[in-house]
Design a protein around this motif. Structure first.
Motif, PDB file in Angstrom:
ATOM      1  N   ALA A  16     -11.461  34.346  33.639  1.00 48.49           N
ATOM      2  CA  ALA A  16     -11.758  33.175  34.451  1.00 48.49           C
ATOM      3  C   ALA A  16     -13.021  33.346  35.280  1.00 48.49           C
ATOM      4  O   ALA A  16     -13.627  32.356  35.712  1.00 48.49           O
ATOM      5  CB  ALA A  16     -10.575  32.891  35.397  1.00 48.49           C
ATOM      6  N   THR A  17     -13.468  34.588  35.489  1.00 49.40           N
ATOM      7  CA  THR A  17     -14.668  34.827  36.302  1.00 49.40           C
ATOM      8  C   THR A  17     -15.906  35.047  35.447  1.00 49.40           C
ATOM      9  O   THR A  17     -17.002  34.538  35.764  1.00 49.40           O
ATOM     10  CB  THR A  17     -14.444  36.051  37.215  1.00 49.40           C
ATOM     11  N   VAL A  18     -15.778  35.815  34.364  1.00 55.11           N
ATOM     12  CA  VAL A  18     -16.951  36.197  33.575  1.00 55.11           C
ATOM     13  C   VAL A  18     -17.323  35.139  32.554  1.00 55.11           C
ATOM     14  O   VAL A  18     -18.513  34.843  32.355  1.00 55.11           O
ATOM     15  CB  VAL A  18     -16.690  37.558  32.894  1.00 55.11           C
ATOM     16  N   LEU A  19     -16.345  34.559  31.874  1.00 51.76           N
ATOM     17  CA  LEU A  19     -16.666  33.616  30.790  1.00 51.76           C
ATOM     18  C   LEU A  19     -17.494  32.421  31.264  1.00 51.76           C
ATOM     19  O   LEU A  19     -18.438  32.012  30.564  1.00 51.76           O
ATOM     20  CB  LEU A  19     -15.371  33.144  30.122  1.00 51.76           C
ATOM     21  N   PRO A  20     -17.202  31.807  32.436  1.00 50.82           N
ATOM     22  CA  PRO A  20     -18.061  30.694  32.866  1.00 50.82           C
ATOM     23  C   PRO A  20     -19.511  31.112  33.090  1.00 50.82           C
ATOM     24  O   PRO A  20     -20.434  30.297  32.881  1.00 50.82           O
ATOM     25  CB  PRO A  20     -17.399  30.230  34.175  1.00 50.82           C
ATOM     26  N   THR A  21     -19.742  32.353  33.501  1.00 51.84           N
ATOM     27  CA  THR A  21     -21.123  32.796  33.703  1.00 51.84           C
ATOM     28  C   THR A  21     -21.857  32.959  32.378  1.00 51.84           C
ATOM     29  O   THR A  21     -23.086  32.817  32.322  1.00 51.84           O
ATOM     30  CB  THR A  21     -21.146  34.132  34.458  1.00 51.84           C
ATOM     31  N   LEU A  22     -21.136  33.275  31.324  1.00 61.95           N
ATOM     32  CA  LEU A  22     -21.757  33.418  30.009  1.00 61.95           C
ATOM     33  C   LEU A  22     -21.941  32.089  29.304  1.00 61.95           C
ATOM     34  O   LEU A  22     -22.864  31.926  28.496  1.00 61.95           O
ATOM     35  CB  LEU A  22     -20.895  34.347  29.129  1.00 61.95           C
ATOM     36  N   ALA A  23     -21.070  31.130  29.626  1.00 60.63           N
ATOM     37  CA  ALA A  23     -21.129  29.848  28.925  1.00 60.63           C
ATOM     38  C   ALA A  23     -22.115  28.874  29.550  1.00 60.63           C
ATOM     39  O   ALA A  23     -22.426  27.851  28.962  1.00 60.63           O
ATOM     40  CB  ALA A  23     -19.733  29.212  28.901  1.00 60.63           C
ATOM     41  N   GLY A  24     -22.601  29.173  30.721  1.00 62.06           N
ATOM     42  CA  GLY A  24     -23.481  28.217  31.397  1.00 62.06           C
ATOM     43  C   GLY A  24     -24.940  28.377  31.071  1.00 62.06           C
ATOM     44  O   GLY A  24     -25.770  27.766  31.749  1.00 62.06           O
ATOM     45  N   LEU A  32     -23.923  38.332  36.221  1.00 63.83           N
ATOM     46  CA  LEU A  32     -22.855  38.950  35.411  1.00 63.83           C
ATOM     47  C   LEU A  32     -22.302  40.220  36.062  1.00 63.83           C
ATOM     48  O   LEU A  32     -21.065  40.386  36.131  1.00 63.83           O
ATOM     49  CB  LEU A  32     -23.382  39.242  34.006  1.00 63.83           C
ATOM     50  N   PRO A  33     -23.136  41.142  36.556  1.00 67.11           N
ATOM     51  CA  PRO A  33     -22.563  42.327  37.207  1.00 67.11           C
ATOM     52  C   PRO A  33     -21.681  41.976  38.414  1.00 67.11           C
ATOM     53  O   PRO A  33     -20.629  42.594  38.611  1.00 67.11           O
ATOM     54  CB  PRO A  33     -23.792  43.124  37.628  1.00 67.11           C
ATOM     55  N   LEU A  34     -22.117  40.993  39.209  1.00 69.75           N
ATOM     56  CA  LEU A  34     -21.280  40.604  40.344  1.00 69.75           C
ATOM     57  C   LEU A  34     -19.976  39.947  39.898  1.00 69.75           C
ATOM     58  O   LEU A  34     -18.920  40.125  40.542  1.00 69.75           O
ATOM     59  CB  LEU A  34     -22.055  39.660  41.267  1.00 69.75           C
ATOM     60  N   ALA A  68     -25.014  31.813  43.427  1.00 69.02           N
ATOM     61  CA  ALA A  68     -24.356  31.746  42.134  1.00 69.02           C
ATOM     62  C   ALA A  68     -23.591  30.431  42.024  1.00 69.02           C
ATOM     63  O   ALA A  68     -23.217  29.824  43.038  1.00 69.02           O
ATOM     64  CB  ALA A  68     -23.407  32.922  41.950  1.00 69.02           C
ATOM     65  N   PRO A  69     -23.361  29.949  40.816  1.00 64.60           N
ATOM     66  CA  PRO A  69     -22.627  28.687  40.641  1.00 64.60           C
ATOM     67  C   PRO A  69     -21.263  28.774  41.317  1.00 64.60           C
ATOM     68  O   PRO A  69     -20.602  29.818  41.275  1.00 64.60           O
ATOM     69  CB  PRO A  69     -22.500  28.551  39.123  1.00 64.60           C
ATOM     70  N   PRO A  70     -20.797  27.724  41.952  1.00 56.77           N
ATOM     71  CA  PRO A  70     -19.483  27.750  42.614  1.00 56.77           C
ATOM     72  C   PRO A  70     -18.352  27.852  41.596  1.00 56.77           C
ATOM     73  O   PRO A  70     -18.060  26.896  40.892  1.00 56.77           O
ATOM     74  CB  PRO A  70     -19.447  26.424  43.377  1.00 56.77           C
ATOM     75  N   LEU A  71     -17.763  29.015  41.513  1.00 57.59           N
ATOM     76  CA  LEU A  71     -16.645  29.256  40.595  1.00 57.59           C
ATOM     77  C   LEU A  71     -15.397  29.607  41.406  1.00 57.59           C
ATOM     78  O   LEU A  71     -15.485  30.008  42.571  1.00 57.59           O
ATOM     79  CB  LEU A  71     -16.977  30.388  39.630  1.00 57.59           C
ATOM     80  N   LEU A  72     -14.233  29.461  40.770  1.00 60.82           N
ATOM     81  CA  LEU A  72     -12.986  29.820  41.443  1.00 60.82           C
ATOM     82  C   LEU A  72     -12.924  31.333  41.606  1.00 60.82           C
ATOM     83  O   LEU A  72     -12.967  32.068  40.612  1.00 60.82           O
ATOM     84  CB  LEU A  72     -11.771  29.333  40.619  1.00 60.82           C
TER      85      LEU A  72
END
Length: 390
Positions: A16-24, A32-34, A68-72
């Protein structure tokens, strides 16, 4: 099982944290490291909750502060849930303060975002509420398990007490009946020709003792099938005169005395059994003694007389029942061989059983040589609560 659940939670948090950063699409190199740092450490939260929460919260705060983009923030939410569900109160308070500080800093710097703040406050509150609910369920389950263990222990103790009581009853019944029957059976053949009447009385005593033993054994064994709260009809103080007369039939000069006389006395040919109006049983008590006291007194007298008949080689025995407003004292004294009749003062099972009966009523039992250094004395003091005399 717990390991697999922890692994599944970690995988879900990372996804839920990493995949949105890769898909955007393309992102800054630090995104990605954060994202990884704010989710992967969740795997070790059971071992070092404070360290993991600090690392995850710091990574999330830095990521949000850098734009960073606002993610949950799944990682911090999982850590907050763990704080609420498992940590002690001081650690929970510390976790709430650190989470609130990091949340406010990340949302107010470099520019405030009230809508995101409301959204995250609801998410964090929901996560903490879930953890608190899990803690409450676990506490309730532990309380129920402890109650079940306590109830099981009480039931086991009750079973042991009941087994001990039945063992004492069987011992008292059998030893008394068999002792009297043996003495009468040995004396019967010697009396058949010179004293046929006494021989007939001896055999009649054997039969009566056997019948009484069968009745009492039936009651004792029947208690195994009765509900625990159902009182059983066991012999008490009112049955003592019959017990003494049965022992006297063996040739032993047995005397039962009640002191002080409640309402006057009616003496038998060779006994001093007091009697009166039928209050409190055949002995004429001015009140009804508690049932457990009456049963204990009867069994103590029964076992003492059995020991006298079987071991003491006595010619006489005196049974004294003396009562006051708060205690009943039962004393059995014979003129036999004293401690030599009982293994040089080493208490046998019968004496141990009498002591247990006295203790079960809150009383005491003393045994030892009689005051004149001949014979043996058993004295039981049983507390009782006496209502007003009638």
């Amino acid at each position: 099982m717990k390991r697999y659940v922890n692994l599944a939670v970690t995988v879900a948090a990372v996804a839920a944290t990493v995949l949105p950063t890769l898909a955007g699409g393309p992102r800054a190199w630090w995104v990605l490291p954060l994202a990884v740092a704010s989710s992967v450490p969740v795997l070790w939260r059971d071992r070092a909750l404070l360290t993991v929460a600090a690392a995850v919260g710091l990574a999330t705060t830095v990521s949000a502060s850098l734009g960073a983009p606002p993610l949950l923030p799944v990682g911090p939410l999982v850590c907050l849930y763990t704080f609420a569900a498992r940590a002690a109160l001081p650690i929970r308070l510390l976790g709430i303060l650190l989470t609130a500080g990091g949340l406010l800093f990340s949302l107010l710097y470099p520019h405030p975002d009230v809508e995101v703040l409301r959204y995250l406050v609801v998410a964090y509150s929901f996560s903490y509420a879930l953890g608190t609910s899990a803690r409450a369920r676990r506490t309730q389950a532990m309380a129920l398990a402890e109650r079940d263990r306590r109830v099981a222990g009480e039931r086991a103790a009750a079973v042991l007490r009941e087994r001990a009581r039945i063992a004492r009853d069987l011992h008292d019944i059998l030893t008394h009946a068999v002792g009297v029957m043996i003495v009468q059976a040995e004396a019967g053949p010697l009396l058949v020709r010179p004293h046929p009447d006494r021989a007939d009385a001896a055999f009649a005593t054997i039969a009566a003792t056997g019948r009484d033993a069968v009745v009492q054994l039936r009651r004792a064994v029947g208690s195994l099938h009765e509900p625990a709260d159902q009182s059983l009809d066991q012999p008490g103080l009112a049955h003592l005169p019959v017990l003494v007369e049965r022992v006297r039939a063996t040739g032993l000069d047995a005397v039962l005395t009640v002191s002080p006389p409640p309402f006057g006395s009616v003496a038998g040919p060779r006994s001093e059994v007091t009697s009166g109006p039928p209050v409190g049983g055949a002995l004429g008590w001015p009140f009804e003694p508690p049932a457990d006291v009456g049963i204990a007194a009867y069994r103590i007298v029964q076992e003492s007389l059995t020991n006298v008949v079987r071991h003491a080689e006595a010619r006489s025995v005196r049974i004294l029942l003396s009562y006051s407003a708060d205690a009943l004292t039962v004393s059995i004294t014979d003129d036999g061989r004293g401690n030599r009749a009982f293994g040089a003062g080493v208490p046998g099972y019968g004496i141990v059983g009498m002591r247990e009966r006295a203790r079960a009523c809150g009383g005491t039992l003393r045994t030892g040589p009689a005051s004149d250094s001949h014979g043996f004395t058993v004295t039981a003091t049983l507390p009782l609560s006496a209502p007003a005399a009638v």
